[in-house]
Design a protein around this motif. Structure first.
Motif, PDB file in Angstrom:
ATOM      1  N   LYS A 138       0.459  -1.302   0.203  1.00  0.00           N
ATOM      2  CA  LYS A 138       0.477  -0.358  -0.255  1.00  0.00           C
ATOM      3  C   LYS A 138       0.680   1.200  -0.050  1.00  0.00           C
ATOM      4  O   LYS A 138       0.824   1.946  -0.915  1.00  0.00           O
ATOM      5  N   GLU A 139       1.942   1.469   1.194  1.00  0.00           N
ATOM      6  CA  GLU A 139       2.981   2.044   0.954  1.00  0.00           C
ATOM      7  C   GLU A 139       3.607   2.157  -0.240  1.00  0.00           C
ATOM      8  O   GLU A 139       3.880   4.251  -1.216  1.00  0.00           O
ATOM      9  N   LEU A 185      12.051   4.675  -4.675  1.00  0.00           N
ATOM     10  CA  LEU A 185      11.836   3.621  -3.956  1.00  0.00           C
ATOM     11  C   LEU A 185      13.022   3.052  -3.309  1.00  0.00           C
ATOM     12  O   LEU A 185      12.885   2.129  -2.568  1.00  0.00           O
ATOM     13  N   PRO A 207       1.275   1.434  -8.645  1.00  0.00           N
ATOM     14  CA  PRO A 207       0.100   1.428  -7.508  1.00  0.00           C
ATOM     15  C   PRO A 207      -1.570   0.830  -8.101  1.00  0.00           C
ATOM     16  O   PRO A 207      -2.700   0.851  -6.888  1.00  0.00           O
ATOM     17  N   VAL A 208      -1.813   1.693  -8.952  1.00  0.00           N
ATOM     18  CA  VAL A 208      -3.195   1.130  -9.369  1.00  0.00           C
ATOM     19  C   VAL A 208      -3.735  -0.614  -8.879  1.00  0.00           C
ATOM     20  O   VAL A 208      -4.806  -0.395  -8.532  1.00  0.00           O
ATOM     21  N   LEU A 224      -3.114  -0.943  -4.709  1.00  0.00           N
ATOM     22  CA  LEU A 224      -4.265  -0.267  -4.318  1.00  0.00           C
ATOM     23  C   LEU A 224      -5.494  -0.350  -3.903  1.00  0.00           C
ATOM     24  O   LEU A 224      -6.227  -0.422  -2.924  1.00  0.00           O
ATOM     25  N   LYS A 225      -6.473  -1.105  -4.839  1.00  0.00           N
ATOM     26  CA  LYS A 225      -7.050  -2.042  -4.981  1.00  0.00           C
ATOM     27  C   LYS A 225      -7.036  -3.352  -4.515  1.00  0.00           C
ATOM     28  O   LYS A 225      -7.848  -3.700  -4.239  1.00  0.00           O
ATOM     29  N   ILE A 231       0.816   4.301  -2.688  1.00  0.00           N
ATOM     30  CA  ILE A 231       0.169   5.448  -1.974  1.00  0.00           C
ATOM     31  C   ILE A 231       1.963   6.295  -3.002  1.00  0.00           C
ATOM     32  O   ILE A 231       1.746   7.441  -3.472  1.00  0.00           O
ATOM     33  N   ARG A 232       2.976   5.841  -2.188  1.00  0.00           N
ATOM     34  CA  ARG A 232       3.941   6.651  -2.810  1.00  0.00           C
ATOM     35  C   ARG A 232       4.173   7.327  -4.422  1.00  0.00           C
ATOM     36  O   ARG A 232       4.418   7.857  -4.762  1.00  0.00           O
ATOM     37  N   LYS A 233       3.976   6.193  -5.227  1.00  0.00           N
ATOM     38  CA  LYS A 233       3.775   6.401  -6.308  1.00  0.00           C
ATOM     39  C   LYS A 233       3.136   7.073  -6.911  1.00  0.00           C
ATOM     40  O   LYS A 233       3.183   7.654  -7.651  1.00  0.00           O
ATOM     41  N   VAL A 234       1.952   7.137  -6.580  1.00  0.00           N
ATOM     42  CA  VAL A 234       0.954   8.180  -6.807  1.00  0.00           C
ATOM     43  C   VAL A 234       1.290   9.614  -6.974  1.00  0.00           C
ATOM     44  O   VAL A 234       1.245  10.116  -7.159  1.00  0.00           O
ATOM     45  N   LEU A 235       1.816   9.608  -5.749  1.00  0.00           N
ATOM     46  CA  LEU A 235       2.010  10.604  -4.966  1.00  0.00           C
ATOM     47  C   LEU A 235       3.061  11.500  -5.765  1.00  0.00           C
ATOM     48  O   LEU A 235       3.811  12.723  -6.101  1.00  0.00           O
ATOM     49  N   GLY A 236       3.758  10.669  -6.633  1.00  0.00           N
ATOM     50  CA  GLY A 236       5.013  11.152  -7.474  1.00  0.00           C
ATOM     51  C   GLY A 236       6.451  10.583  -7.625  1.00  0.00           C
ATOM     52  O   GLY A 236       7.480  10.705  -7.883  1.00  0.00           O
ATOM     53  N   ALA A 237       6.296   9.784  -6.193  1.00  0.00           N
ATOM     54  CA  ALA A 237       8.413   9.354  -5.990  1.00  0.00           C
ATOM     55  C   ALA A 237       7.969   8.196  -7.210  1.00  0.00           C
ATOM     56  O   ALA A 237       7.142   7.234  -8.153  1.00  0.00           O
ATOM     57  N   PHE A 238       9.569   8.533  -7.929  1.00  0.00           N
ATOM     58  CA  PHE A 238       9.994   7.286  -8.775  1.00  0.00           C
ATOM     59  C   PHE A 238      10.732   6.009  -8.872  1.00  0.00           C
ATOM     60  O   PHE A 238      10.659   5.970  -7.239  1.00  0.00           O
TER      61      PHE A 238
END
Lengths: 839, 228
Positions: free
Chosen positions: A321-322, A336, A412-413, A416-417, A325-332
Motif C-alpha cells: 500500500k505504501e 523507492l 499502484p493501481v 491500492l485496489k 501511495i508513494r508512487k501515486v504521489l509522484g515517487a519514481f
C-alpha cells in the motif's frame, strides 16, 4: 529526502519488532563471526610482517636427494649462510639460529627449563626488527657468552630491575652475561624465541677454525635455521641460478661419495607461516584454514542476508500500500528503491553497532578458543573496523536489493485496489533461498561431525604402543646420565613404577635421519644383481660374515633412514609388538654392536618383507666410507606411530645403546600416580641431578600435537551453531509469515471438515521437503570438501561415513521442524471463524 | 484541460479478454467539477486511473494540458502527475508509519522542495483544513473523517490543477462525507478542476456535470446546476 528514508526505516523497524529483531540478531551474529574471522585471518596473513626488511629476508632450506628420494628440511648447515654471503653479492647479511626447547637457565636460586632459546649471530638485529628495552643492538651478541632475553623472560628471573651485566648459568655450568633485553616478539612470529645466546659462544667452544670451516663435510650436516637478507633490488632467483657452481665448489665431493645431491630452497619470511611444511620446521599455520574460515564467514553473512530478503519480500503485502501511495504521489521507482535499500542498510548498521560491542566483550573468549592473542579497537585495528563497516554496508545493500527491486515494481493501481496477492509472488525464490540456507547449515553440521570424529580418531586410534601412564623426563646432566642404570634399579624398587627406559627419542619426538648402508632390495634389482645378492644371502646364512664383501660389493646401497637409540627396556615399556625375531636381550652381548630392530615399514621400503631377519645395515658411515657398526636385523616390530598422525609411518631403525641420552621414560601405576611421582623426584634429587625434576605425561604431549585441529574444530563448531541459529531465526520468521498468510485457507479447510492433524501435515510437509532437498544437495558437497580436508591434512583419517549425513539430516529436520512448530500449530488450531473473518 | 478520443482499455488474463473502456470520448475544461457515475464494474475507476496518469490506455488518445499522453513512460507520467494532479481515495491511503504532517509533506518531498518551504506550506494547508492540532498523530489514531481531511490536504499540498477523487465519501458517515464534499467544492471555487467517481447520488449533486458510464461506454452527460 534521506531524512525521510531514515524516519520511515526507523518506524518500520519499531513497528515490526519481531521481524526486525530476527534480522538484527541474525546480521549481528553474522558480523560478529565475520569480524573474528577477519581478525584471525589478518593475524595469520601478517606473520613476520612486523620485520621492516621482511620483503628482502628469506629462509634457506635444504632439499636432499638420497637414493632418488627427496628429503626437505627447514634447517641448513652451519657454514651455508657465511658461504652464501661470501659467494653471492646479492646476499647482504645472514643470521643463523641453533637451539631449541628444554634448556636449563639458572640465576641465583631460580632455575627453570626454558623453551625457544637459540644461539644466533650478532647480525640478527640488522636483519630482523627488534625493539630494545635495555642494551645496544650493535654490540649485544658480538662477544662469546653473552645473551639477549625478552622482557617476559627477564621478568621471570630479575623482576623489574635492569638485568644488563647480570650472569646466568646453563645446565653445563657455563656463564652468560646479559647484554640486552628486547620486547616480546609479536605473537604472529613464526620463529618465537624467548632468549638468544651469541653464536660466538659455540664457535669459541668448538674452536673457531672448526666452527667456521668450509669443509665439504660441514655443508652436509644440517641443524640450524639460516636466514639471509638480500640487498635492495636483488632477486633470490639470481642466487638460485648461480647455486650449481656453489654446489660444485663446496658440496659435490661428498655428494658423489654418498650418492646424494643437495638443492637449496628459500621461502620469503612472510610466507613461511602459511606455506611451509618441511621437516624440522617450527609450528606453521595452514593457508587452507584461512580460506575455509573466510568462506564460513561469508556463508554466515549470506544466511543472515537471505533472512532479510525472505522476510522483506514475504511481508511485502504490508508495504504494498505504501509503495502504491508513494508512487501515486509522484515517487519514481528509483526513489523507492533507494528508500528500501536505505532501510536494509540502516538495519545492517544497527547490527554493526551491536556486533562491534559484542566483539569487544567476546574477544578474550575468542582468543582462548582460537589459541590467539588478538587485539581489536579503533586505534589498534582501524583498518579491520573499516573493512567490517564496508562489509556491513555491502551486506545491507545485498539484503535490500531484491526487496527493493521487487517492492518498487508494484503497480499502484493494482496494489491500492488489493488486486494482486503480494507476498505469494516470489514464493519459489523464497523456497530456493531457504534451501540454500539449509544447504550451508547442513554442510556445516556434517563438517562439524566429521571434524569431531577425526579429532576423536586422532586421540583414540591405536598407535601401536601404549602412551598412557608414561611420564617423560628430559635428562641433560651428563653426570646423571652415567648413573641411569642404578637410578633405574632404584626406581623399580617402588611397586608403583612398572618400567624405566632411556632413549634418544620418545614417540612424537623421533626426528633423527641418517644415511645408512643397507642390503640391496632383491625384488627390484636386475636379474644379475638378484643372483649376486642371493649369493650374498647364502654367505650370510652360513654364518660367514665377511663384512668387507659388503662394503666393496654391489650388494649394499646408501639409504637415508630414521633412527632412534634405545635401551633394553624401551620396547617392553612402550609395549610395542614384535612380529618377527626378538627384542634386544641383556644376555646377548652382541646386540649392542651387531643388532638392529626395524619396523615393518623398513622391511617394506627395503623390499625385505619375505626374510627381514639377518638383513644387514651399516650404521655410522664416515666420510671415508667405513662404518662404525655393522648390524643385522634381529627383530621386526609392528608399525607404530612414532610421530603424530599427520605423518605416515616411515621406516625406523632402533639401535641399542647402553646409555642413550636425553629422554627418560617411566611407566607408573595409574592408580598411584602421586606416590610414584613423589618417589621419582626424591630419587632424582638423591642421585644428585643438578637439574630440577620436570616431567610430562606422554599422552598429554601427544594430544597437544593436534592442538591446531582442536582449535579449528572449536571454531568450526561455533560457526556451525551460529549459522544454524541464524537460519532457524529465518525459518521462524518465515513460518510466522506463512501461517499468517494461509490463515484463511486453513479456516476454509477446517470449515469443510479438515482435522488439525491433516492441516499440520500440509504445513509441515512444505518445510520437510525443503530440508530434504537441502540435505540431498549438501551431502555430496560436504563429502567432497571433507574428503579433501582429510586427505590433504592427514595420512591417517577416519571415514566420513553415511552416518554423519543421516545424523546431520535428522538434526536439521528436527530443529527445523521444531522451530516452525510454534506458528504452525497456532495457525492450525485457530478457530476457523476467526481466521475467515480476519480477511 | 482534458480530452479523450476513443479511449479504450482492455484487460487480458490468460484466456479472458475484458473491455473496461470502450472508445470513450469526452472533454473537461479547466475549473469544472465533474462526477463520473455508474454501476460496479462499468469502468469508472479504470477511467480515473488513466485520467490520473496511473495507467496507460490500450487504445485511443488522451490529452492532458495539451500533451498526448497515451505513449508516455512511467517516469514521464510520474513527473507530470506529481506537479499537476492530486488524489483522494475511498480508503484514504495514508501511510500508517508516517505522521499526519509527514503524510501531507510527502508530495513536496518528491517535488524536491526544501525543508523550510515544505514546513511552511504543510502548516498552511493543515491550518486551512483545520487539522493542525493533529499533525503529530499517526493515521490510525484519527477518525475516518479526520483521515480523509488529511488525504485531501495531501492532495492539494502541491497546488495541483486537477484533483481526482475515487469515492471520497465511501468510507465515511454522512456528516463527515458532507464535510469532505464541501472541502472539494471550496477547492473548485478557487479554480481547481475536480473529477470524482462515485456511487452516491448525493455526492454527484455537488458537481456541475455527471458522466454516466455503463459497460465501458458513456451513456449520458448531464450538465446540472450546482446545489448550493
Amino acid at each position: 529526502m534521506f531524512k525521510n528514508y531514515i524516519k520511515s526505516a526507523y518506524r518500520n523497524i519499531i513497528r515490526n519488532k519481531f521481524y526486525s529483531a530476527i534480522n538484527i540478531v541474525g546480521l549481528s551474529i553474522g558480523i560478529i563471526a565475520t569480524t573474528f574471522i577477519l581478525l584471525y585471518n589478518q593475524n595469520e596473513l601478517a606473520y613476520d610482517r612486523h620485520h621492516e626488511k621482511h620483503e628482502r629476508i628469506y629462509r634457506l632450506e635444504s632439499n636432499f636427494t638420497i637414493s632418488g628420494k627427496h628429503d626437505l628440511f627447514a634447517v641448513t648447515s652451519v657454514p651455508l649462510g657465511p658461504a652464501f654471503k661470501l659467494e653471492f653479492p646479492e646476499v647482504e647479511e645472514f643470521v643463523r639460529f641453533a637451539g631449541g626447547d628444554g634448556i636449563l637457565i639458572r640465576y641465583g636460586d631460580k632455575e627453570f627449563y626454558e623453551d625457544a632459546l637459540f644461539y644466533t649471530d650478532s647480525t640478527i638485529f640488522n636483519v630482523f626488527t627488534h625493539e630494545f628495552i635495555w642494551g645496544d643492538p650493535e654490540k649485544a651478541l658480538t662477544e662469546p657468552n653473552t645473551c639477549v632475553f625478552t622482557e617476559t623472560l627477564v621478568k621471570k628471573y630479575f623482576g623489574d630491575k635492569n638485568p644488563i651485566g647480570e650472569i646466568i648459568t646453563n645446565a653445563d655450568n657455563v656463564d652468560f652475561k646479559i647484554t640486552g633485553v628486547i620486547k616480546d616478539l609479536p605473537e604472529n612470529s613464526h620463529l618465537k624465541y624467548n632468549g638468544l645466546f651469541s653464536i660466538a659462544t659455540l664457535s669459541e667452544r668448538i674452536g673457531r677454525e672448526r666452527f667456521n670451516s668450509f669443509e665439504p663435510g660441514a655443508f652436509w650436516n644440517i641443524g640450524s635455521y639460516t636466514y639471509i637478507l638480500l640487498k635492495e633490488n636483488s632477486s633470490i632467483e639470481n642466487v638460485f641460478e648461480k647455486f650449481p657452481q656453489f654446489y660444485e665448489k663446496y658440496m659435490k665431493s661428498i655428494g658423489d661419495q654418498i650418492n646424494a645431491s643437495f638443492q637449496v630452497m628459500a621461502t620469503p619470511l612472510a610466507d613461511i607461516h602459511l606455506t611451509s611444511s618441511l621437516s624440522a620446521d617450527q609450528p606453521t599455520g595452514n593457508k587452507a584454514y584461512v580460506y575455509i574460515f573466510s568462506f564460513v564467514a561469508l556463508f554466515i553473512l549470506l544466511i543472515a542476508a537471505i533472512n532479510y530478503m525472505n522476510m522483506a519480500t514475504a511481508r511485502s503485502a504490508n508495504r504494498a500500500k505504501e509503495v502504491g501511495i508513494r508512487k501515486v504521489l509522484g515517487a519514481f521507482r528509483s526513489q523507492l528503491m533507494r528508500q528500501f535499500l536505505s532501510e536494509s542498510v540502516i538495519l545492517a548498521i544497527i547490527a554493526f553497532v551491536i556486533a562491534i560491542a559484542a566483539v569487544y566483550l567476546l574477544l578474550p573468549d575468542f582468543n582462548e578458543i582460537a589459541g590467539k592473542n588478538l587485539v581489536f579497537g579503533f586505534s589498534s585495528t582501524p583498518f579491520i573496523l573499516l573493512e567490517i563497516f564496508v562489509i556491513t554496508i555491502i551486506i545491507g545493500l545485498i539484503s535490500g536489493s531484491y526487496p527493493a527491486f521487487y517492492l518498487s515494481s508494484f503497480i499502484p493501481v493494482k496494489v491500492l485496489k488489493g488486486k494482486i496477492n503480494v507476498g505469494r509472488k516470489g514464493g519459489l525464490l523464497r523456497k530456493i533461498l531457504v534451501v540454500f540456507q539449509f544447504i550451508i547449515s547442513i554442510t556445516m553440521i556434517i563438517g562439524t561431525i566429521v571434524v569431531s570424529k577425526q579429532l576423536d580418531f586422532l586421540k583414540t586410534k591405536d598407535l601401536g604402543f601404549e602412551k598412557e601412564n608414561v611420564i617423560v623426563v628430559g635428562v641433560q646432566d651428563t653426570a646423571f646420565i652415567k648413573k641411569t642404570p642404578t637410578f633405574r634399579e632404584e626406581l623399580l624398587q617402588n611397586p608403583n613404577i612398572a618400567n624405566v627406559s632411556t632413549s634418544t627419542g620418545v614417540p612424537g619426538n623421533i626426528r633423527q635421519i641418517i644415511v645408512m648402508r643397507v642390503e640391496k632390495d632383491e625384488k627390484i634389482s636386475t636379474p644379475a644383481e638378484i643372483s649376486d645378492s642371493l649369493k650374498v644371502s647364502n654367505v650370510d646364512t652360513t654364518g660367514n660374515t665377511d663384512t668387507t664383501t659388503f662394503q666393496t660389493g654391489s650388494s649394499m646401497v646408501e639409504h637415508a633412514l630414521n633412527l632412534i637409540m634405545i635401551d633394553y627396556d624401551y620396547i617392553n615399556l612402550y609395549n610395542i609388538e614384535i612380529t618377527e625375531g626378538r627384542n634386544f636381550d641383556r644376555e646377548m652381548g652382541t646386540d649392542l654392536e651387531e643388532g638392529v630392530i626395524i619396523n615393518e615399514a623398513t622391511a617394506r621400503e627395503l623390499g625385505w618383507t619375505d626374510v627381514p631377519l639377518g638383513k644387514k645395515i651399516d650404521f655410522g658411515i664416515d666420510l671415508d666410507g667405513s662404518a662404525r657398526r655393522h648390524t643385522k636385523v634381529i627383530g621386526v616390530v609392528k608399525d607404530f606411530h612414532y610421530l603424530s598422525l599427520h605423518n605416515k609411518i616411515d621406516p625406523l631403525l632402533m639401535f641399542l645403546s647402553d646409555r642413550p641420552r636425553f629422554f627418560l621414560s617411566i611407566r607408573i601405576d595409574e592408580n598411584n600416580q602421586r606416590q610414584a611421582l613423589d618417589y621419582i623426584e626424591k630419587k632424582w634429587n638423591e642421585f644428585g641431578n643438578i637439574n630440577p625434576f620436570d616431567y610430562d605425561f606422554l599422552d598429554k604431549t601427544m594430544d597437544e600435537m593436534y592442538e591446531a585441529e582442536e582449535n579449528i574444530g572449536r571454531i568450526f563448531r561455533i560457526a556451525c551453531v551460529l549459522s544454524i541459529f541464524i537460519a532457524l531465526l529465518g525459518l521462524l520468521g518465515l513460518s510466522s509469515f506463512i501461517a499468517e498468510q494461509r490463515t484463511k485457507e486453513i479456516g476454509i479447510r477446517k470449515v469443510l471438515g479438515a482435522s488439525v492433524e491433516s492441516i499440520l501435515k500440509i504445513l509441515y510437509k512444505e518445510f520437510f521437503i525443503l530440508i530434504i532437498i537441502a540435505l540431498i544437495i549438501a551431502s555430496p558437497v560436504a563429502w567432497w570438501i571433507l574428503d579433501d580436508w582429510l586427505n590433504t591434512n592427514f595420512i591417517y583419517s577416519t571415514t566420513i561415513g553415511w552416518f554423519s549425513f543421516v545424523l546431520a539430516g535428522l538434526l536439521a529436520l528436527v530443529i527445523g521442524l521444531l522451530t516452525i512448530s510454534y506458528h504452525i500449530v497456532k495457525a492450525a488450531t485457530t478457530n476457523p471463524v476467526d481466521s475467515i473473518m480476519c480477511e | 484541460m482534458i480530452k479523450t478520443v476513443k479511449l479504450t482499455k482492455i484487460f487480458r488474463t490468460d484466456e479472458v479478454e475484458t473491455t473496461a473502456l470502450n472508445e470513450v470520448s469526452f472533454e473537461i475544461t479547466k475549473g469544472e467539477f465533474v462526477a463520473i457515475m455508474g454501476p460496479s464494474g462499468c469502468g469508472k475507476s479504470t477511467l480515473l486511473n488513466i485520467l490520473g496518469l496511473l495507467d496507460n490506455p490500450s487504445g485511443g488518445e488522451y490529452y492532458f494540458l495539451d500533451n498526448e499522453l497515451s505513449k508516455f513512460s512511467e517516469r514521464q507520467r510520474a513527473r507530470l502527475r506529481k506537479q499537476n494532479i492530486g488524489f483522494v481515495f475511498q480508503n484514504f491511503n495514508l501511510i500508517d508509519e508516517l505522521t499526519v504532517f509527514e503524510n501531507v509533506e510527502l508530495p513536496l518531498i518528491y517535488l524536491g522542495m526544501n525543508a523550510k518551504d515544505r514546513k511552511a506550506r504543510v502548516e498552511e494547508v493543515l491550518e486551512q483544513m483545520q487539522i493542525m492540532h493533529r499533525k503529530k498523530h499517526f493515521p490510525l489514531q484519527l477518525s475516518g473523517g479526520q483521515q480523509q481531511r488529511v488525504a485531501v490536504s495531501r492532495a492539494v499540498i502541491a497546488k495541483p490543477s486537477l484533483i481526482l477523487a475515487d469515492e471520497p465519501t465511501g468510507n465515511l458517515d454522512s456528516v463527515h462525507g458532507e464535510e469532505v464534499m464541501n472541502l472539494l467544492v471550496d477547492l473548485n471555487q478557487n479554480g481547481t478542476t475536480i473529477i470524482i467517481v462515485t456511487h452516491s447520488q448525493r455526492d454527484a449533486e455537488y458537481s456541475q456535470r455527471v458522466v454516466r458510464l455503463f459497460d465501458g461506454q458513456i451513456i449520458t452527460e448531464n450538465i446540472r446546476q450546482r446545489v448550493l
